[in-house]
Motif scaffolding. Structure first.
Motif, short mmCIF file in Angstrom:
data_model
loop_
_atom_site.label_atom_id
_atom_site.label_comp_id
_atom_site.label_asym_id
_atom_site.label_seq_id
_atom_site.Cartn_x
_atom_site.Cartn_y
_atom_site.Cartn_z
N SER A 6 0.82 -1.19 0.00
CA SER A 6 0.00 0.00 0.00
C SER A 6 0.86 1.25 0.00
CB SER A 6 -0.91 -0.02 1.23
OG SER A 6 -1.73 1.11 1.24
N ASN A 7 0.40 2.25 -0.70
CA ASN A 7 1.06 3.54 -0.74
C ASN A 7 0.07 4.54 -0.16
OD1 ASN A 7 2.42 5.85 -1.30
ND2 ASN A 7 2.51 5.55 -3.50
N LEU A 8 0.34 5.02 1.04
CA LEU A 8 -0.61 5.88 1.73
C LEU A 8 -0.57 7.32 1.24
CD1 LEU A 8 -0.21 4.47 5.34
CD2 LEU A 8 -1.92 3.89 3.61
N SER A 9 0.37 7.65 0.40
CA SER A 9 0.47 9.02 -0.10
C SER A 9 0.47 8.97 -1.63
CB SER A 9 1.77 9.66 0.39
OG SER A 9 1.94 10.92 -0.20
N ASN A 10 -0.39 9.77 -2.26
CA ASN A 10 -0.53 9.75 -3.72
C ASN A 10 0.69 10.27 -4.45
OD1 ASN A 10 -3.00 8.58 -3.72
ND2 ASN A 10 -4.14 10.50 -3.92
N ASP A 11 1.61 10.94 -3.76
CA ASP A 11 2.76 11.49 -4.45
C ASP A 11 3.98 10.56 -4.36
OD1 ASP A 11 3.24 11.83 -1.76
OD2 ASP A 11 3.99 13.88 -1.95
N ARG A 12 3.79 9.34 -3.90
CA ARG A 12 4.90 8.38 -3.77
C ARG A 12 4.72 7.26 -4.79
NH1 ARG A 12 8.17 10.67 -0.09
NH2 ARG A 12 7.15 11.27 1.83
N ASN A 13 5.83 6.70 -5.22
CA ASN A 13 5.82 5.60 -6.17
C ASN A 13 6.12 4.29 -5.46
OD1 ASN A 13 5.51 7.50 -8.21
ND2 ASN A 13 7.70 7.66 -8.54
N ILE A 14 5.72 3.20 -6.08
CA ILE A 14 6.11 1.87 -5.63
C ILE A 14 6.99 1.31 -6.74
CG2 ILE A 14 5.35 -0.45 -5.05
CD1 ILE A 14 2.72 0.83 -4.06
N GLN A 15 8.20 0.91 -6.40
CA GLN A 15 9.15 0.44 -7.41
C GLN A 15 9.76 -0.89 -6.98
OE1 GLN A 15 11.92 3.34 -8.92
NE2 GLN A 15 13.43 1.79 -9.44
N ILE A 16 9.82 -1.82 -7.93
CA ILE A 16 10.56 -3.07 -7.72
C ILE A 16 11.76 -2.99 -8.65
CG2 ILE A 16 10.50 -5.58 -7.91
CD1 ILE A 16 7.44 -5.40 -7.53
N SER A 17 12.96 -3.10 -8.08
CA SER A 17 14.17 -2.95 -8.88
C SER A 17 15.26 -3.85 -8.33
CB SER A 17 14.62 -1.49 -8.89
OG SER A 17 14.89 -1.05 -7.58
N THR A 18 16.36 -3.88 -9.08
CA THR A 18 17.53 -4.67 -8.68
C THR A 18 18.77 -3.81 -8.86
OG1 THR A 18 18.68 -6.76 -9.00
CG2 THR A 18 17.90 -5.66 -10.98
N ASP A 19 19.83 -4.24 -8.29
CA ASP A 19 21.12 -3.57 -8.46
C ASP A 19 21.55 -3.76 -9.91
OD1 ASP A 19 23.81 -2.86 -8.53
OD2 ASP A 19 24.23 -3.69 -6.55
N ASP A 20 21.92 -2.69 -10.58
CA ASP A 20 22.31 -2.79 -11.99
C ASP A 20 23.77 -3.20 -12.18
OD1 ASP A 20 23.78 -0.52 -11.45
OD2 ASP A 20 22.74 0.75 -12.88
N SER A 22 26.39 -1.55 -11.17
CA SER A 22 27.30 -0.41 -11.06
C SER A 22 26.93 0.49 -9.88
CB SER A 22 27.28 0.41 -12.36
OG SER A 22 25.99 0.98 -12.53
N GLY A 23 26.20 -0.10 -8.94
CA GLY A 23 25.80 0.66 -7.77
C GLY A 23 24.47 1.36 -7.92
N GLY A 24 23.90 1.35 -9.12
CA GLY A 24 22.60 1.96 -9.35
C GLY A 24 21.51 0.92 -9.31
N GLN A 25 20.31 1.35 -9.67
CA GLN A 25 19.18 0.43 -9.67
C GLN A 25 18.62 0.29 -11.08
OE1 GLN A 25 16.38 2.05 -6.87
NE2 GLN A 25 17.34 0.99 -5.15
N ALA A 26 18.22 -0.92 -11.43
CA ALA A 26 17.52 -1.19 -12.69
C ALA A 26 16.09 -1.57 -12.34
CB ALA A 26 18.21 -2.29 -13.47
N ALA A 27 15.14 -0.79 -12.80
CA ALA A 27 13.74 -1.02 -12.45
C ALA A 27 13.18 -2.24 -13.16
CB ALA A 27 12.91 0.21 -12.79
N TYR A 28 12.31 -2.97 -12.48
CA TYR A 28 11.51 -4.04 -13.06
C TYR A 28 10.07 -3.56 -13.24
CZ TYR A 28 15.08 -7.56 -11.90
OH TYR A 28 16.23 -8.28 -11.82
N LEU A 29 9.58 -2.85 -12.21
CA LEU A 29 8.20 -2.40 -12.20
C LEU A 29 8.11 -1.09 -11.43
CD1 LEU A 29 5.29 -3.44 -12.98
CD2 LEU A 29 5.12 -4.18 -10.60
N LEU A 30 7.34 -0.15 -11.98
CA LEU A 30 7.16 1.13 -11.31
C LEU A 30 5.68 1.48 -11.33
CD1 LEU A 30 8.21 3.80 -10.06
CD2 LEU A 30 8.42 4.66 -12.40
N ALA A 31 5.10 1.67 -10.15
CA ALA A 31 3.73 2.15 -10.02
C ALA A 31 3.82 3.60 -9.60
CB ALA A 31 2.97 1.32 -8.98
N ASN A 32 3.33 4.49 -10.44
CA ASN A 32 3.43 5.93 -10.21
C ASN A 32 2.25 6.39 -9.37
OD1 ASN A 32 3.31 8.77 -10.47
ND2 ASN A 32 4.56 8.64 -12.33
N GLY A 33 2.53 6.87 -8.17
CA GLY A 33 1.48 7.29 -7.26
C GLY A 33 0.76 8.55 -7.69
#
Length: 175
Positions: A6-20, A22-33
């Motif tokens: 659950s995302n209790l605030s409409n201005d927040r995203n839910i993201q499932i990602s992995t380490d790319d 190189s220290g960054g993240q590679a997204a798998y799924l992004l739900a835009n709040g």
């Protein structure tokens, strides 16, 4: 049980990602709040995104089948350019033909179907059944079936007999 994220605030995203790697993240799924969209990624590259009107796909769609629900009309219509151009309609008419049939119809005032390559006419089928095949420039019918006269013209678009073979430029040929 069920898993709820659950995302209790409409201005927040839910993201499932992995380490790319190189220290960054590679997204798998992004739900835009903020706008409710959901984007699926492949190695961090967006491939499928929901929109307020449907979905956007980036890349090639490979499917075991395709079903298109079109509502009451039963038509799949593709329009390109201005409304004066002939749209392509692929239809399943139940009742408009004897039995169930499929039709491809390039809709125009004359009901003509035209196939083109590189903007040159290659084949035209008129609403009266006349069929024209065009030469390399796409301007002159050189193989023509006159449906009303039941005549075939080769090298001419106005056959005078049931089979009319027109002479070529060197004068060789039969009539």
């Amino acid at each position: 049980g069920n898993l709820y994220i659950s995302n209790l605030s409409n201005d927040r995203n839910i993201q499932i990602s992995t380490d790319d790697g190189s220290g960054g993240q590679a997204a798998y799924l992004l739900a835009n709040g903020s706008d409710g969209s959901v984007t699926a990624y492949h190695y961090g590259n967006p491939k499928l995104a929901t929109t307020s009107t449907g979905i956007n796909v980036t890349g090639t769609v490979t499917s075991d089948g395709l079903t298109i629900e079109t509502g009451a009309t039963g038509l799949i219509t593709t329009y390109t350019g201005s409304s004066s151009l002939r749209p392509l309609k692929v239809s399943n008419y139940d009742g408009d033909f004897s039995g169930s049939a499929y039709a491809i119809n390039a809709e125009s005032a004359g009901g003509e179907l035209a196939l083109q390559t590189a903007t040159k006419d290659r084949l035209k089928v008129a609403s009266n059944g006349d069929i024209s095949f065009y030469e390399d420039t796409g301007t002159t019918a050189k193989f023509f079936w006159d449906a009303s006269a039941e005549s075939l013209g080769i090298g001419t678009s106005s056959p005078k007999t049931e089979l009319n073979l027109a002479a070529n430029n060197s004068g060789q040929g039969a009539k």
